[in-house]
Write a protein that holds these residues in place. Structure first.
Motif, short mmCIF file in Angstrom:
data_model
loop_
_atom_site.label_atom_id
_atom_site.label_comp_id
_atom_site.label_asym_id
_atom_site.label_seq_id
_atom_site.Cartn_x
_atom_site.Cartn_y
_atom_site.Cartn_z
N LEU A 18 0.86 -1.18 0.00
CA LEU A 18 0.00 0.00 0.00
C LEU A 18 0.89 1.23 0.00
CD1 LEU A 18 -2.73 1.48 0.30
CD2 LEU A 18 -2.48 1.20 2.79
N LEU A 19 0.92 1.95 -1.11
CA LEU A 19 1.71 3.18 -1.19
C LEU A 19 1.16 4.18 -0.19
CD1 LEU A 19 4.06 4.57 -2.65
CD2 LEU A 19 2.38 5.47 -4.29
N THR A 20 2.02 4.64 0.71
CA THR A 20 1.57 5.40 1.88
C THR A 20 2.45 6.62 2.07
OG1 THR A 20 0.88 3.34 2.94
CG2 THR A 20 1.12 5.27 4.36
N ALA A 21 1.80 7.76 2.33
CA ALA A 21 2.53 8.99 2.66
C ALA A 21 1.86 9.65 3.85
CB ALA A 21 2.55 9.94 1.46
N THR A 22 2.66 10.16 4.75
CA THR A 22 2.15 10.89 5.90
C THR A 22 3.00 12.12 6.12
OG1 THR A 22 1.39 10.62 8.19
CG2 THR A 22 3.52 9.65 7.63
N ALA B 143 2.56 12.65 -6.75
CA ALA B 143 3.71 12.67 -7.65
C ALA B 143 4.16 11.26 -8.01
CB ALA B 143 4.86 13.44 -7.01
N GLU B 144 4.16 10.35 -7.02
CA GLU B 144 4.61 8.99 -7.32
C GLU B 144 3.58 8.25 -8.16
OE1 GLU B 144 6.65 5.19 -5.12
OE2 GLU B 144 7.18 7.26 -4.69
N LEU B 145 2.29 8.41 -7.86
CA LEU B 145 1.27 7.76 -8.68
C LEU B 145 1.32 8.28 -10.12
CD1 LEU B 145 -1.76 7.79 -6.20
CD2 LEU B 145 -0.39 5.81 -6.87
N THR B 146 1.58 9.56 -10.27
CA THR B 146 1.69 10.13 -11.61
C THR B 146 2.89 9.56 -12.34
OG1 THR B 146 0.61 12.17 -10.90
CG2 THR B 146 1.94 12.28 -12.90
N ALA B 147 4.02 9.46 -11.65
CA ALA B 147 5.22 8.91 -12.27
C ALA B 147 5.01 7.46 -12.69
CB ALA B 147 6.39 9.01 -11.30
N GLU B 148 4.17 6.74 -11.96
CA GLU B 148 3.89 5.34 -12.29
C GLU B 148 2.79 5.21 -13.34
OE1 GLU B 148 5.23 2.39 -11.15
OE2 GLU B 148 6.81 3.63 -10.26
N GLY B 149 2.17 6.32 -13.70
CA GLY B 149 1.11 6.30 -14.70
C GLY B 149 -0.22 5.76 -14.21
N VAL B 150 -0.45 5.82 -12.88
CA VAL B 150 -1.68 5.26 -12.31
C VAL B 150 -2.43 6.29 -11.46
CG1 VAL B 150 -0.90 2.86 -12.35
CG2 VAL B 150 -0.33 4.30 -10.38
N ALA B 151 -2.18 7.56 -11.72
CA ALA B 151 -2.79 8.60 -10.90
C ALA B 151 -4.31 8.60 -11.00
CB ALA B 151 -2.24 9.96 -11.28
N PRO C 43 6.51 3.26 1.62
CA PRO C 43 6.71 4.70 1.57
C PRO C 43 7.00 5.17 0.16
CG PRO C 43 8.68 3.62 2.40
CD PRO C 43 7.63 2.55 2.26
N THR C 44 6.78 6.44 -0.09
CA THR C 44 7.17 6.99 -1.38
C THR C 44 8.69 6.96 -1.50
OG1 THR C 44 7.19 9.23 -0.46
CG2 THR C 44 5.14 8.49 -1.50
N ALA C 45 9.17 6.98 -2.74
CA ALA C 45 10.62 6.89 -2.96
C ALA C 45 11.35 8.07 -2.33
CB ALA C 45 10.91 6.81 -4.45
N ASP C 46 10.65 9.20 -2.16
CA ASP C 46 11.29 10.38 -1.57
C ASP C 46 10.90 10.59 -0.11
OD1 ASP C 46 8.65 11.05 -1.96
OD2 ASP C 46 9.04 12.96 -2.95
N GLU C 47 10.48 9.52 0.58
CA GLU C 47 10.13 9.61 1.99
C GLU C 47 11.27 10.30 2.77
OE1 GLU C 47 9.08 9.78 5.61
OE2 GLU C 47 7.57 8.95 4.25
N PRO C 48 10.99 11.43 3.43
CA PRO C 48 12.07 12.18 4.07
C PRO C 48 12.57 11.58 5.38
CG PRO C 48 9.96 13.27 4.43
CD PRO C 48 9.69 12.14 3.48
#
Length: 290
Positions: free
Chosen positions: A212-216, A226-234, A267-272
């Motif tokens: 489950l792609l998750t951001a908090t 941004a990640e869903l868009t990059a994957e083409g599934v936004a 997490p997203t690839a850019d999870e801080p």
């Protein structure tokens, strides 16, 4: 009870794994999952290290691409982990990303045939059987492990398309679904897997693991988008979640209601703050997931 995990993404350097694995162990997270993405970190080497650094958390690898491995090597590596760390290694195999397989000269003409042959032989070897087979891709002549696992172990496979999902039901003990799988996709996968199980006459439990792609955090929605868009599934409905622990727990429950046994927060690839993400999963989300 729905099992909960988190992903250590291989966009992080391998030297970060020790701290995150120990944190997952200390905070009570059930599973920490690793990826063998080309050309980043090896799945078996990172799993062995994470298992050695921890005491209780299960370590999953999703997935080991079968075109890169002789099935005997897969079985030897898996059996070694299962004997050294009983009940804590969760290994999945799969087609691999076909472009990557092509880059290393390992792309199979029939990925489905290769995966079927690999799964059948791998499960037999891990069950302690002596195997002789000559298939299109997998050939073994009187091969048996000297040190097979001491009890039954799961062999999972990754699947997305209908034929691979049916094969998962026939020849694997569980299925790993990508983060591009919404709840309705989990329901569809479960139906196709069950078709395969029925065809093979398998009444045993088949575990479904879904990422489950998750951001908090304050920028969660933007990072997720941004990640869903990059994957083409936004534009895919009900994909991913951004928000606090309550919002994430509800998204986990929707996947569980659709048929998932284990939900792994990715997490997203850019999870801080990867350490903070693991703590968030274990301490904030886990208590809200039945």
């Amino acid at each position: 009870m729905t099992e909960l995990g988190a992903v250590f993404r291989p966009q992080l350097p391998p030297e970060r794994l020790r701290a995150l694995a120990r944190l997952a162990d200390e905070t009570g997270l059930e599973e920490l999952w690793l990826w063998e993405d080309c050309f980043r970190e090896g799945g078996i080497s990172t799993a062995a290290a994470a298992l050695a650094w921890t005491e209780r958390v299960r370590i999953g690898v999703g997935l080991l691409p079968v075109p890169l491995r002789n099935v005997a090597i897969t079985a030897m590596e898996a059996a070694t982990l299962h004997r050294m760390f009983p009940g804590r290694a969760v290994l999945g195999v799969g087609h691999g990303v076909q472009d990557w397989m092509g880059q290393v000269g390992a792309r199979a003409e029939s990925p489905l045939t290769l995966l079927r042959e690999h799964l059948v032989a791998l499960r037999a070897l891990l069950a302690g059987e002596r195997v002789s087979t000559r298939g299109r891709y997998v050939s073994l002549d009187d091969v048996a492990l000297d040190w097979p696992p001491e009890g039954p172990v799961e062999v999972l496979t990754g699947a997305t398309g209908p034929r691979t999902l049916r094969l998962a039901g026939e020849a694997a003990d569980g299925t790993v679904l990508t983060a591009n799988t919404p709840p309705e996709g989990v329901r569809r996968a479960r139906r196709l897997i069950d078709e395969g199980r029925q065809k093979a006459g398998r009444p045993d439990r088949h575990r479904i693991v879904v990422y489950l792609l998750t951001a908090t955090g304050p920028d969660a929605a933007a990072r997720l988008r941004a990640e869903l868009t990059a994957e083409g599934v936004a534009d895919v409905p009900d994909l991913g979640v951004a928000g606090d622990a309550g919002a994430v727990a509800k998204a986990v429950q929707r996947l569980a209601d659709a048929g998932a046994d284990t939900v792994v927060l990715q997490p997203t690839a850019d999870e801080p703050d990867p350490e903070g993400f693991v703590r968030f999963a274990a301490e904030d989300v886990r208590p809200l997931v039945p």
